[in-house]
Design a protein around this motif. Sequence first.
Motif, PDB file in Angstrom:
ATOM      1  N   ALA A 176     154.995 -30.796  30.162  1.00  0.00           N
ATOM      2  CA  ALA A 176     154.305 -29.846  29.280  1.00  0.00           C
ATOM      3  C   ALA A 176     152.914 -29.510  29.806  1.00  0.00           C
ATOM      4  CB  ALA A 176     154.227 -30.405  27.866  1.00  0.00           C
TER       5      ALA A 176
ATOM      6  N   GLN B  80     150.921 -26.345  32.250  1.00  0.00           N
ATOM      7  CA  GLN B  80     150.926 -24.873  32.153  1.00  0.00           C
ATOM      8  C   GLN B  80     152.338 -24.314  32.344  1.00  0.00           C
ATOM      9  OE1 GLN B  80     147.566 -23.230  32.524  1.00  0.00           O
ATOM     10  NE2 GLN B  80     148.283 -21.130  32.367  1.00  0.00           N
ATOM     11  N   ALA B  81     153.051 -24.866  33.316  1.00  0.00           N
ATOM     12  CA  ALA B  81     154.384 -24.338  33.652  1.00  0.00           C
ATOM     13  C   ALA B  81     155.384 -24.609  32.527  1.00  0.00           C
ATOM     14  CB  ALA B  81     154.865 -24.970  34.955  1.00  0.00           C
TER      15      ALA B  81
ATOM     16  N   ALA C 275     155.580 -36.716  29.629  1.00  0.00           N
ATOM     17  CA  ALA C 275     155.238 -38.130  29.837  1.00  0.00           C
ATOM     18  C   ALA C 275     153.870 -38.505  29.266  1.00  0.00           C
ATOM     19  CB  ALA C 275     155.273 -38.450  31.331  1.00  0.00           C
TER      20      ALA C 275
ATOM     21  N   GLY D 142     148.648 -31.583  30.129  1.00  0.00           N
ATOM     22  CA  GLY D 142     149.213 -31.688  31.480  1.00  0.00           C
ATOM     23  C   GLY D 142     148.302 -32.521  32.365  1.00  0.00           C
TER      24      GLY D 142
ATOM     25  N   TRP E  29     138.739 -35.499  36.922  1.00  0.00           N
ATOM     26  CA  TRP E  29     137.500 -36.269  36.830  1.00  0.00           C
ATOM     27  C   TRP E  29     136.501 -35.613  35.876  1.00  0.00           C
ATOM     28  CZ3 TRP E  29     139.820 -33.906  40.893  1.00  0.00           C
ATOM     29  CH2 TRP E  29     139.203 -32.780  41.434  1.00  0.00           C
TER      30      TRP E  29
ATOM     31  N   GLY F 179     139.433 -20.956  38.503  1.00  0.00           N
ATOM     32  CA  GLY F 179     140.097 -19.991  37.623  1.00  0.00           C
ATOM     33  C   GLY F 179     141.324 -20.622  36.982  1.00  0.00           C
TER      34      GLY F 179
ATOM     35  N   VAL G 257     160.774 -38.925  31.871  1.00  0.00           N
ATOM     36  CA  VAL G 257     162.157 -38.783  32.329  1.00  0.00           C
ATOM     37  C   VAL G 257     162.328 -39.552  33.632  1.00  0.00           C
ATOM     38  CG1 VAL G 257     163.846 -37.119  33.218  1.00  0.00           C
ATOM     39  CG2 VAL G 257     162.444 -36.559  31.203  1.00  0.00           C
TER      40      VAL G 257
ATOM     41  N   GLY H 126     155.068 -30.851  37.848  1.00  0.00           N
ATOM     42  CA  GLY H 126     153.839 -30.778  38.638  1.00  0.00           C
ATOM     43  C   GLY H 126     153.825 -31.739  39.820  1.00  0.00           C
TER      44      GLY H 126
ATOM     45  N   HIS I 250     163.176 -37.851  39.812  1.00  0.00           N
ATOM     46  CA  HIS I 250     164.185 -37.962  38.745  1.00  0.00           C
ATOM     47  C   HIS I 250     165.341 -36.969  38.930  1.00  0.00           C
ATOM     48  CE1 HIS I 250     161.072 -35.107  37.639  1.00  0.00           C
ATOM     49  NE2 HIS I 250     161.974 -34.460  36.941  1.00  0.00           N
TER      50      HIS I 250
ATOM     51  N   GLY J   8     156.232 -24.272  38.578  1.00  0.00           N
ATOM     52  CA  GLY J   8     155.094 -25.042  39.064  1.00  0.00           C
ATOM     53  C   GLY J   8     155.427 -25.708  40.388  1.00  0.00           C
TER      54      GLY J   8
ATOM     55  N   ALA K 115     152.913 -23.114  42.084  1.00  0.00           N
ATOM     56  CA  ALA K 115     152.033 -24.267  41.830  1.00  0.00           C
ATOM     57  C   ALA K 115     150.565 -23.849  41.726  1.00  0.00           C
ATOM     58  CB  ALA K 115     152.219 -25.331  42.893  1.00  0.00           C
TER      59      ALA K 115
ATOM     60  N   ILE L  26     148.297 -19.474  37.452  1.00  0.00           N
ATOM     61  CA  ILE L  26     148.840 -18.112  37.306  1.00  0.00           C
ATOM     62  C   ILE L  26     150.317 -18.082  37.701  1.00  0.00           C
ATOM     63  CG2 ILE L  26     148.041 -17.262  39.581  1.00  0.00           C
ATOM     64  CD1 ILE L  26     147.434 -14.599  38.074  1.00  0.00           C
TER      65      ILE L  26
ATOM     66  N   ALA M 259     152.396 -20.635  37.647  1.00  0.00           N
ATOM     67  CA  ALA M 259     153.166 -21.410  36.665  1.00  0.00           C
ATOM     68  C   ALA M 259     153.480 -20.562  35.441  1.00  0.00           C
ATOM     69  CB  ALA M 259     152.376 -22.648  36.265  1.00  0.00           C
TER      70      ALA M 259
HETATM   71  P1  FAD Z   1     150.909 -30.377  35.411  1.00  0.00           P
HETATM   72  O1  FAD Z   1     149.701 -29.831  34.760  1.00  0.00           O
HETATM   73  O2  FAD Z   1     150.766 -31.503  36.367  1.00  0.00           O
HETATM   74  O3  FAD Z   1     151.881 -30.828  34.238  1.00  0.00           O
HETATM   75  C1  FAD Z   1     153.029 -31.575  34.496  1.00  0.00           C
HETATM   76  C2  FAD Z   1     153.390 -32.325  33.240  1.00  0.00           C
HETATM   77  O4  FAD Z   1     154.635 -32.961  33.481  1.00  0.00           O
HETATM   78  C3  FAD Z   1     152.382 -33.407  32.875  1.00  0.00           C
HETATM   79  O5  FAD Z   1     152.065 -33.338  31.506  1.00  0.00           O
HETATM   80  C4  FAD Z   1     153.140 -34.718  33.206  1.00  0.00           C
HETATM   81  O6  FAD Z   1     152.836 -35.772  32.321  1.00  0.00           O
HETATM   82  C5  FAD Z   1     154.572 -34.288  33.006  1.00  0.00           C
HETATM   83  N1  FAD Z   1     155.504 -35.099  33.792  1.00  0.00           N
HETATM   84  C6  FAD Z   1     155.440 -35.448  35.098  1.00  0.00           C
HETATM   85  N2  FAD Z   1     156.513 -36.194  35.438  1.00  0.00           N
HETATM   86  C7  FAD Z   1     157.257 -36.319  34.309  1.00  0.00           C
HETATM   87  C8  FAD Z   1     158.488 -36.971  34.005  1.00  0.00           C
HETATM   88  N3  FAD Z   1     159.175 -37.646  34.940  1.00  0.00           N
HETATM   89  N4  FAD Z   1     158.971 -36.914  32.734  1.00  0.00           N
HETATM   90  C9  FAD Z   1     158.294 -36.225  31.772  1.00  0.00           C
HETATM   91  N5  FAD Z   1     157.124 -35.577  32.003  1.00  0.00           N
HETATM   92  C10 FAD Z   1     156.623 -35.626  33.258  1.00  0.00           C
HETATM   93  N6  FAD Z   1     145.222 -24.238  39.669  1.00  0.00           N
HETATM   94  C11 FAD Z   1     144.497 -23.177  39.268  1.00  0.00           C
HETATM   95  O7  FAD Z   1     145.084 -22.130  38.959  1.00  0.00           O
HETATM   96  N7  FAD Z   1     143.119 -23.243  39.216  1.00  0.00           N
HETATM   97  C12 FAD Z   1     142.427 -24.362  39.564  1.00  0.00           C
HETATM   98  O8  FAD Z   1     141.205 -24.408  39.512  1.00  0.00           O
HETATM   99  C13 FAD Z   1     143.178 -25.509  39.997  1.00  0.00           C
HETATM  100  N8  FAD Z   1     142.551 -26.650  40.352  1.00  0.00           N
HETATM  101  C14 FAD Z   1     143.303 -27.728  40.724  1.00  0.00           C
HETATM  102  C15 FAD Z   1     142.649 -28.912  41.084  1.00  0.00           C
HETATM  103  C16 FAD Z   1     143.380 -30.021  41.492  1.00  0.00           C
HETATM  104  C17 FAD Z   1     142.659 -31.290  41.889  1.00  0.00           C
HETATM  105  C18 FAD Z   1     144.799 -29.946  41.536  1.00  0.00           C
HETATM  106  C19 FAD Z   1     145.628 -31.140  41.955  1.00  0.00           C
HETATM  107  C20 FAD Z   1     145.460 -28.773  41.174  1.00  0.00           C
HETATM  108  C21 FAD Z   1     144.717 -27.650  40.782  1.00  0.00           C
HETATM  109  N9  FAD Z   1     145.358 -26.467  40.426  1.00  0.00           N
HETATM  110  C22 FAD Z   1     144.609 -25.392  40.021  1.00  0.00           C
HETATM  111  C23 FAD Z   1     146.812 -26.372  40.390  1.00  0.00           C
HETATM  112  C24 FAD Z   1     147.226 -26.407  38.922  1.00  0.00           C
HETATM  113  O9  FAD Z   1     146.584 -27.468  38.243  1.00  0.00           O
HETATM  114  C25 FAD Z   1     148.697 -26.560  38.675  1.00  0.00           C
HETATM  115  O10 FAD Z   1     149.448 -25.934  39.666  1.00  0.00           O
HETATM  116  C26 FAD Z   1     149.022 -25.906  37.352  1.00  0.00           C
HETATM  117  O11 FAD Z   1     148.185 -26.437  36.348  1.00  0.00           O
HETATM  118  C27 FAD Z   1     150.472 -26.019  36.970  1.00  0.00           C
HETATM  119  O12 FAD Z   1     150.663 -27.145  36.253  1.00  0.00           O
HETATM  120  P2  FAD Z   1     152.075 -27.749  36.020  1.00  0.00           P
HETATM  121  O13 FAD Z   1     152.488 -27.421  34.641  1.00  0.00           O
HETATM  122  O14 FAD Z   1     153.005 -27.404  37.113  1.00  0.00           O
HETATM  123  O15 FAD Z   1     151.783 -29.306  36.198  1.00  0.00           O
END
Ligand code: FAD
Length: 359
Positions: A15, A17-18, A38, A44, A50, A60, A102, A132, A292, A326, A331, A334, A336
Amino acid sequence: MTSTPTVLDSVVIGAGQAGLSASYHLARLGIEHVVLDANDTPGGAWQHRWDALTMRDVHGVAELPGSTPPPLTQARANAAIPEYFAGYEAAHELPIVRPVRVDRVDSNDDGTLTVHAGDRSWRTRTIVNATGTWTQPFIPRYPGQEIFRGEQFHTVAYPGPEHFRGKRTLVVGGGASAVQFLGAIAPLTETLWVTRREPVWRTDDFTPEAGIAAVALVERRVAQGLPPESVVSVTGLALREQEREAERLGVYAARRPMFERLEAEGARWADGSFEPVDAIIWATGFRPAIAHLAPLQLRSPAGGIQLDKAGRGTGAVADARVQLVGYGPSASTIGANRAGRTAARGVERSLAAVRAASG
Ligand code: FAD
Protein backbone atom coordinates in the motif's frame (compact mmCIF):
# COMPACT_ATOMS: atom_id res chain seq x y z
CA MET A 1 -4.78 -21.38 9.31
CA THR A 2 -7.46 -18.87 8.20
CA SER A 3 -8.45 -18.51 4.57
CA THR A 4 -11.07 -16.38 2.80
CA PRO A 5 -14.06 -18.59 1.93
CA THR A 6 -14.77 -16.73 -1.31
CA VAL A 7 -12.49 -16.15 -4.26
CA LEU A 8 -11.68 -12.44 -4.59
CA ASP A 9 -11.32 -10.83 -7.99
CA SER A 10 -8.00 -9.27 -7.02
CA VAL A 11 -5.48 -8.89 -4.18
CA VAL A 12 -3.14 -5.90 -4.20
CA ILE A 13 0.10 -6.58 -2.31
CA GLY A 14 1.58 -3.37 -0.87
CA ALA A 15 0.00 0.00 0.00
CA GLY A 16 2.57 2.55 -1.17
CA GLN A 17 1.86 5.00 -4.00
CA ALA A 18 1.55 2.15 -6.51
CA GLY A 19 -0.77 -0.03 -4.43
CA LEU A 20 -3.05 2.88 -3.45
CA SER A 21 -3.36 4.01 -7.05
CA ALA A 22 -4.18 0.44 -8.16
CA SER A 23 -6.78 0.07 -5.41
CA TYR A 24 -8.42 3.41 -6.32
CA HIS A 25 -8.77 2.34 -9.96
CA LEU A 26 -9.92 -1.20 -9.11
CA ALA A 27 -12.65 0.30 -6.90
CA ARG A 28 -13.71 2.64 -9.71
CA LEU A 29 -14.08 -0.35 -12.01
CA GLY A 30 -16.15 -2.14 -9.34
CA ILE A 31 -13.58 -4.92 -8.90
CA GLU A 32 -13.79 -6.62 -5.49
CA HIS A 33 -10.35 -6.69 -3.87
CA VAL A 34 -8.29 -6.26 -0.71
CA VAL A 35 -4.94 -4.53 -0.26
CA LEU A 36 -2.46 -6.34 2.02
CA ASP A 37 0.30 -4.18 3.47
CA ALA A 38 3.23 -5.22 5.67
CA ASN A 39 3.51 -1.87 7.49
CA ASP A 40 1.62 -1.16 10.71
CA THR A 41 0.55 2.27 9.47
CA PRO A 42 -0.05 4.13 6.16
CA GLY A 43 2.83 5.71 4.21
CA GLY A 44 4.54 2.95 2.20
CA ALA A 45 8.33 3.28 2.23
CA TRP A 46 8.08 7.02 2.89
CA GLN A 47 7.42 6.45 6.60
CA HIS A 48 10.88 4.83 6.90
CA ARG A 49 12.88 7.60 5.20
CA TRP A 50 15.35 9.52 7.37
CA ASP A 51 14.19 12.38 9.58
CA ALA A 52 16.40 14.97 7.86
CA LEU A 53 14.56 14.46 4.52
CA THR A 54 12.12 17.34 4.15
CA MET A 55 9.44 17.80 1.50
CA ARG A 56 11.77 20.39 -0.03
CA ASP A 57 14.46 17.70 -0.43
CA VAL A 58 12.34 15.08 -2.22
CA HIS A 59 12.54 15.04 -6.00
CA GLY A 60 8.85 15.77 -6.45
CA VAL A 61 6.00 13.57 -5.29
CA ALA A 62 3.17 12.97 -7.75
CA GLU A 63 -0.40 13.28 -6.55
CA LEU A 64 -2.47 10.16 -5.95
CA PRO A 65 -5.43 10.04 -8.37
CA GLY A 66 -7.90 12.80 -7.59
CA SER A 67 -5.96 14.47 -4.75
CA THR A 68 -3.28 17.07 -3.96
CA PRO A 69 0.12 16.04 -2.51
CA PRO A 70 1.66 17.85 0.47
CA PRO A 71 3.38 21.17 -0.34
CA LEU A 72 7.18 21.35 -0.74
CA THR A 73 7.93 22.79 2.69
CA GLN A 74 10.37 22.06 5.50
CA ALA A 75 7.97 19.42 6.86
CA ARG A 76 9.53 15.97 7.33
CA ALA A 77 8.71 13.73 4.35
CA ASN A 78 8.40 10.70 6.67
CA ALA A 79 5.49 12.43 8.43
CA ALA A 80 3.87 14.53 5.67
CA ILE A 81 3.50 11.75 3.09
CA PRO A 82 2.17 9.10 5.53
CA GLU A 83 -0.39 11.67 6.70
CA TYR A 84 -1.36 12.32 3.06
CA PHE A 85 -1.68 8.55 2.35
CA ALA A 86 -3.71 7.99 5.55
CA GLY A 87 -6.17 10.73 4.56
CA TYR A 88 -6.41 9.28 1.05
CA GLU A 89 -7.06 5.73 2.27
CA ALA A 90 -9.84 6.99 4.56
CA ALA A 91 -11.42 9.36 2.02
CA HIS A 92 -11.69 6.61 -0.61
CA GLU A 93 -12.46 3.84 1.90
CA LEU A 94 -9.78 1.66 0.34
CA PRO A 95 -9.98 -1.97 1.61
CA ILE A 96 -6.56 -2.15 3.27
CA VAL A 97 -5.61 -4.89 5.72
CA ARG A 98 -2.44 -4.36 7.82
CA PRO A 99 -0.07 -5.41 9.03
CA VAL A 100 0.06 -8.38 6.62
CA ARG A 101 3.43 -9.46 5.21
CA VAL A 102 2.85 -11.74 2.22
CA ASP A 103 5.40 -14.54 2.13
CA ARG A 104 4.21 -16.63 -0.83
CA VAL A 105 1.79 -16.63 -3.76
CA ASP A 106 0.85 -20.07 -5.12
CA SER A 107 -1.01 -21.09 -8.26
CA ASN A 108 -3.92 -23.52 -7.72
CA ASP A 109 -5.11 -26.28 -10.06
CA ASP A 110 -8.42 -24.46 -10.63
CA GLY A 111 -6.61 -21.43 -12.08
CA THR A 112 -6.92 -19.25 -8.96
CA LEU A 113 -4.06 -17.97 -6.82
CA THR A 114 -3.53 -18.23 -3.06
CA VAL A 115 -1.76 -15.40 -1.29
CA HIS A 116 -0.14 -16.61 1.96
CA ALA A 117 0.91 -14.50 4.95
CA GLY A 118 1.93 -16.64 7.93
CA ASP A 119 -1.15 -18.66 8.87
CA ARG A 120 -3.55 -16.44 6.89
CA SER A 121 -4.39 -16.77 3.20
CA TRP A 122 -6.57 -15.21 0.50
CA ARG A 123 -7.80 -16.88 -2.70
CA THR A 124 -8.00 -14.62 -5.72
CA ARG A 125 -8.28 -14.61 -9.50
CA THR A 126 -5.58 -11.97 -10.00
CA ILE A 127 -2.91 -10.09 -8.06
CA VAL A 128 -1.40 -6.62 -8.40
CA ASN A 129 2.08 -6.65 -6.89
CA ALA A 130 3.06 -3.26 -5.44
CA THR A 131 5.77 -4.13 -2.93
CA GLY A 132 8.38 -1.55 -4.00
CA THR A 133 12.08 -1.97 -3.25
CA TRP A 134 12.69 -0.49 0.23
CA THR A 135 12.83 -3.89 1.95
CA GLN A 136 15.58 -5.08 -0.44
CA PRO A 137 18.58 -2.78 0.07
CA PHE A 138 21.51 -3.71 -2.16
CA ILE A 139 25.17 -3.52 -1.09
CA PRO A 140 27.74 -4.76 -3.62
CA ARG A 141 30.45 -7.12 -2.37
CA TYR A 142 34.00 -5.82 -2.02
CA PRO A 143 36.96 -7.60 -0.40
CA GLY A 144 37.67 -6.45 3.15
CA GLN A 145 34.13 -5.30 4.00
CA GLU A 146 34.14 -7.49 7.09
CA ILE A 147 37.49 -6.25 8.42
CA PHE A 148 36.78 -2.52 8.01
CA ARG A 149 36.63 -1.15 11.58
CA GLY A 150 34.59 2.00 10.86
CA GLU A 151 30.83 2.36 10.56
CA GLN A 152 28.87 1.23 7.49
CA PHE A 153 25.34 2.35 6.61
CA HIS A 154 23.06 1.65 3.68
CA THR A 155 20.57 4.36 2.60
CA VAL A 156 17.84 2.51 4.58
CA ALA A 157 19.73 3.19 7.82
CA TYR A 158 21.07 6.70 7.07
CA PRO A 159 21.06 8.40 10.49
CA GLY A 160 21.09 12.01 9.19
CA PRO A 161 24.00 14.40 8.57
CA GLU A 162 24.82 15.31 12.20
CA HIS A 163 25.92 11.74 12.91
CA PHE A 164 28.90 12.23 10.56
CA ARG A 165 30.23 15.47 12.03
CA GLY A 166 33.98 15.03 12.58
CA LYS A 167 34.03 11.59 10.88
CA ARG A 168 35.85 11.24 7.58
CA THR A 169 33.06 9.80 5.44
CA LEU A 170 33.12 7.89 2.16
CA VAL A 171 29.90 7.93 0.11
CA VAL A 172 29.50 5.11 -2.44
CA GLY A 173 27.08 5.35 -5.36
CA GLY A 174 26.27 7.35 -8.47
CA GLY A 175 22.59 8.11 -7.88
CA ALA A 176 20.49 10.94 -6.51
CA SER A 177 20.76 9.68 -2.91
CA ALA A 178 24.59 9.84 -2.94
CA VAL A 179 24.48 13.38 -4.31
CA GLN A 180 21.97 14.35 -1.64
CA PHE A 181 23.95 12.76 1.23
CA LEU A 182 27.14 14.55 0.11
CA GLY A 183 25.22 17.83 -0.07
CA ALA A 184 24.15 17.42 3.54
CA ILE A 185 27.36 16.00 5.04
CA ALA A 186 30.16 17.83 3.21
CA PRO A 187 29.52 21.16 5.02
CA LEU A 188 29.94 19.29 8.36
CA THR A 189 32.91 16.99 7.78
CA GLU A 190 35.50 15.76 5.30
CA THR A 191 33.94 13.55 2.60
CA LEU A 192 35.03 11.39 -0.32
CA TRP A 193 32.84 10.19 -3.18
CA VAL A 194 33.30 7.04 -5.26
CA THR A 195 31.15 5.73 -8.13
CA ARG A 196 31.47 2.71 -10.40
CA ARG A 197 30.82 4.73 -13.53
CA GLU A 198 31.59 8.34 -14.38
CA PRO A 199 28.54 10.32 -13.14
CA VAL A 200 26.29 11.72 -15.87
CA TRP A 201 25.35 15.32 -15.08
CA ARG A 202 22.34 16.98 -16.62
CA THR A 203 23.46 20.27 -18.03
CA ASP A 204 20.08 21.52 -19.21
CA ASP A 205 16.90 21.88 -17.21
CA PHE A 206 15.19 18.53 -16.85
CA THR A 207 12.49 18.50 -19.54
CA PRO A 208 9.46 16.21 -19.72
CA GLU A 209 10.99 14.80 -22.93
CA ALA A 210 14.17 13.82 -21.07
CA GLY A 211 12.04 12.11 -18.42
CA ILE A 212 10.08 10.19 -21.07
CA ALA A 213 13.32 9.13 -22.77
CA ALA A 214 14.73 7.90 -19.43
CA VAL A 215 11.61 5.87 -18.66
CA ALA A 216 11.70 4.45 -22.22
CA LEU A 217 15.19 3.06 -21.53
CA VAL A 218 13.88 1.10 -18.53
CA GLU A 219 10.80 0.01 -20.55
CA ARG A 220 13.11 -1.50 -23.16
CA ARG A 221 14.87 -3.49 -20.43
CA VAL A 222 11.69 -4.97 -18.94
CA ALA A 223 10.28 -5.64 -22.43
CA GLN A 224 13.27 -7.97 -22.87
CA GLY A 225 12.85 -9.51 -19.41
CA LEU A 226 16.10 -7.93 -18.15
CA PRO A 227 16.34 -6.84 -14.50
CA PRO A 228 15.13 -3.21 -14.43
CA GLU A 229 17.47 -0.35 -13.61
CA SER A 230 16.33 2.53 -11.44
CA VAL A 231 14.58 5.22 -13.51
CA VAL A 232 16.56 7.82 -11.58
CA SER A 233 19.82 6.13 -12.54
CA VAL A 234 19.09 6.86 -16.20
CA THR A 235 17.77 10.41 -15.85
CA GLY A 236 21.19 11.83 -14.93
CA LEU A 237 22.16 13.89 -11.89
CA ALA A 238 21.50 17.52 -11.11
CA LEU A 239 22.60 19.76 -8.26
CA ARG A 240 20.04 21.75 -6.35
CA GLU A 241 20.32 24.67 -3.97
CA GLN A 242 20.87 22.25 -1.04
CA GLU A 243 23.97 20.85 -2.78
CA ARG A 244 25.69 24.12 -3.77
CA GLU A 245 27.86 24.32 -0.64
CA ALA A 246 29.20 20.79 -1.25
CA GLU A 247 29.82 21.75 -4.88
CA ARG A 248 31.71 24.86 -3.76
CA LEU A 249 33.82 22.63 -1.49
CA GLY A 250 34.78 20.60 -4.58
CA VAL A 251 33.24 17.34 -3.36
CA TYR A 252 31.54 16.35 -6.61
CA ALA A 253 34.50 17.31 -8.80
CA ALA A 254 36.81 15.16 -6.61
CA ARG A 255 34.80 12.00 -7.32
CA ARG A 256 37.01 8.91 -7.68
CA PRO A 257 36.41 5.50 -9.29
CA MET A 258 35.51 2.58 -7.01
CA PHE A 259 38.16 1.38 -4.61
CA GLU A 260 39.49 -2.15 -5.03
CA ARG A 261 39.10 -3.26 -1.41
CA LEU A 262 38.51 -2.15 2.14
CA GLU A 263 41.10 -2.46 4.88
CA ALA A 264 40.70 -2.03 8.65
CA GLU A 265 41.19 1.74 8.52
CA GLY A 266 39.97 2.73 5.07
CA ALA A 267 39.85 2.08 1.33
CA ARG A 268 42.60 0.94 -1.08
CA TRP A 269 42.50 1.64 -4.85
CA ALA A 270 43.91 -0.49 -7.66
CA ASP A 271 46.79 2.00 -8.13
CA GLY A 272 47.89 1.34 -4.51
CA SER A 273 46.60 4.64 -3.12
CA PHE A 274 44.88 4.57 0.29
CA GLU A 275 42.38 6.84 2.07
CA PRO A 276 41.62 6.48 5.77
CA VAL A 277 37.90 6.77 6.54
CA ASP A 278 35.73 6.51 9.68
CA ALA A 279 32.39 5.82 8.02
CA ILE A 280 30.99 4.51 4.74
CA ILE A 281 27.54 5.23 3.35
CA TRP A 282 26.45 2.69 0.74
CA ALA A 283 23.99 4.65 -1.43
CA THR A 284 23.96 1.68 -3.77
CA GLY A 285 20.28 1.21 -4.37
CA PHE A 286 17.64 -1.43 -4.01
CA ARG A 287 16.24 -4.49 -5.77
CA PRO A 288 12.55 -5.27 -6.38
CA ALA A 289 10.92 -6.96 -3.35
CA ILE A 290 9.44 -9.91 -5.25
CA ALA A 291 10.73 -13.06 -3.48
CA HIS A 292 7.13 -14.00 -2.53
CA LEU A 293 6.30 -14.34 -6.25
CA ALA A 294 8.99 -17.03 -6.81
CA PRO A 295 6.50 -19.98 -6.90
CA LEU A 296 4.84 -18.37 -9.96
CA GLN A 297 8.10 -18.58 -11.94
CA LEU A 298 7.69 -15.19 -13.58
CA ARG A 299 11.38 -14.54 -14.19
CA SER A 300 12.66 -14.70 -17.76
CA PRO A 301 16.01 -16.36 -18.56
CA ALA A 302 17.44 -12.80 -18.62
CA GLY A 303 16.79 -12.51 -14.87
CA GLY A 304 13.93 -9.97 -14.73
CA ILE A 305 10.15 -10.15 -15.13
CA GLN A 306 9.09 -9.41 -18.70
CA LEU A 307 6.21 -6.91 -18.88
CA ASP A 308 3.67 -6.69 -21.71
CA LYS A 309 3.09 -3.90 -24.27
CA ALA A 310 6.82 -3.61 -25.01
CA GLY A 311 7.49 -2.85 -21.34
CA ARG A 312 4.89 -0.07 -21.20
CA GLY A 313 2.25 -2.34 -19.64
CA THR A 314 2.08 -3.79 -16.14
CA GLY A 315 1.07 -7.37 -17.00
CA ALA A 316 3.57 -10.18 -16.51
CA VAL A 317 4.09 -11.86 -19.88
CA ALA A 318 4.57 -15.21 -18.11
CA ASP A 319 1.22 -15.07 -16.24
CA ALA A 320 -1.86 -13.03 -17.27
CA ARG A 321 -3.16 -13.10 -13.67
CA VAL A 322 -0.26 -10.99 -12.40
CA GLN A 323 0.26 -7.22 -12.69
CA LEU A 324 3.38 -5.43 -11.37
CA VAL A 325 3.22 -1.77 -10.41
CA GLY A 326 6.08 0.35 -9.08
CA TYR A 327 8.36 -2.13 -10.88
CA GLY A 328 10.97 -0.99 -13.43
CA PRO A 329 9.66 1.93 -15.51
CA SER A 330 6.93 2.70 -12.95
CA ALA A 331 9.31 2.89 -9.94
CA SER A 332 8.70 6.58 -9.23
CA THR A 333 5.69 8.26 -7.67
CA ILE A 334 4.44 9.49 -11.05
CA GLY A 335 5.09 6.14 -12.72
CA ALA A 336 3.45 4.24 -9.85
CA ASN A 337 0.39 6.42 -10.13
CA ARG A 338 -0.11 5.77 -13.83
CA ALA A 339 0.72 2.10 -13.47
CA GLY A 340 -2.14 1.73 -10.97
CA ARG A 341 -4.65 2.59 -13.68
CA THR A 342 -2.98 0.38 -16.28
CA ALA A 343 -2.94 -2.53 -13.81
CA ALA A 344 -6.64 -2.13 -12.91
CA ARG A 345 -7.48 -2.35 -16.61
CA GLY A 346 -5.19 -5.38 -16.93
CA VAL A 347 -7.05 -7.06 -14.05
CA GLU A 348 -10.38 -6.25 -15.75
CA ARG A 349 -9.17 -7.88 -18.99
CA SER A 350 -7.87 -10.94 -17.17
CA LEU A 351 -11.19 -11.39 -15.31
CA ALA A 352 -13.14 -11.01 -18.57
CA ALA A 353 -10.98 -13.71 -20.18
CA VAL A 354 -11.56 -16.08 -17.23
CA ARG A 355 -15.34 -15.48 -17.39
CA ALA A 356 -15.41 -15.99 -21.15
CA ALA A 357 -13.47 -19.25 -20.81
CA SER A 358 -15.81 -20.58 -18.11
CA GLY A 359 -18.80 -19.99 -20.36
P1 FAD B 1 6.67 1.61 -1.50
O1 FAD B 1 6.40 3.01 -1.12
O2 FAD B 1 7.96 0.99 -1.09
O3 FAD B 1 5.48 0.74 -0.92
C1 FAD B 1 5.53 -0.65 -0.92
C2 FAD B 1 4.62 -1.15 0.17
O4 FAD B 1 4.57 -2.56 0.05
C3 FAD B 1 5.12 -0.82 1.57
O5 FAD B 1 4.07 -0.30 2.35
C4 FAD B 1 5.59 -2.19 2.11
O6 FAD B 1 5.37 -2.35 3.49
C5 FAD B 1 4.70 -3.13 1.34
N1 FAD B 1 5.30 -4.46 1.19
C6 FAD B 1 6.55 -4.79 0.80
N2 FAD B 1 6.70 -6.14 0.78
C7 FAD B 1 5.50 -6.65 1.18
C8 FAD B 1 5.01 -7.97 1.37
N3 FAD B 1 5.78 -9.05 1.13
N4 FAD B 1 3.73 -8.15 1.80
C9 FAD B 1 2.93 -7.07 2.04
N5 FAD B 1 3.34 -5.79 1.87
C10 FAD B 1 4.61 -5.59 1.44
N6 FAD B 1 10.16 8.94 -6.23
C11 FAD B 1 9.70 10.16 -6.56
O7 FAD B 1 8.82 10.27 -7.42
N7 FAD B 1 10.23 11.29 -5.95
C12 FAD B 1 11.21 11.23 -5.02
O8 FAD B 1 11.67 12.23 -4.49
C13 FAD B 1 11.72 9.93 -4.66
N8 FAD B 1 12.69 9.80 -3.73
C14 FAD B 1 13.11 8.55 -3.39
C15 FAD B 1 14.12 8.41 -2.43
C16 FAD B 1 14.59 7.16 -2.07
C17 FAD B 1 15.69 7.03 -1.04
C18 FAD B 1 14.05 6.00 -2.70
C19 FAD B 1 14.52 4.62 -2.32
C20 FAD B 1 13.04 6.12 -3.65
C21 FAD B 1 12.58 7.39 -4.02
N9 FAD B 1 11.58 7.53 -4.98
C22 FAD B 1 11.13 8.79 -5.30
C23 FAD B 1 10.94 6.37 -5.59
C24 FAD B 1 9.56 6.24 -4.96
O9 FAD B 1 9.65 6.32 -3.55
C25 FAD B 1 8.84 4.96 -5.27
O10 FAD B 1 9.14 4.51 -6.55
C26 FAD B 1 7.35 5.24 -5.20
O11 FAD B 1 7.04 5.82 -3.95
C27 FAD B 1 6.51 4.03 -5.47
O12 FAD B 1 6.26 3.39 -4.31
P2 FAD B 1 5.73 1.92 -4.27
O13 FAD B 1 4.29 1.96 -3.96
O14 FAD B 1 6.16 1.16 -5.46
O15 FAD B 1 6.59 1.32 -3.06
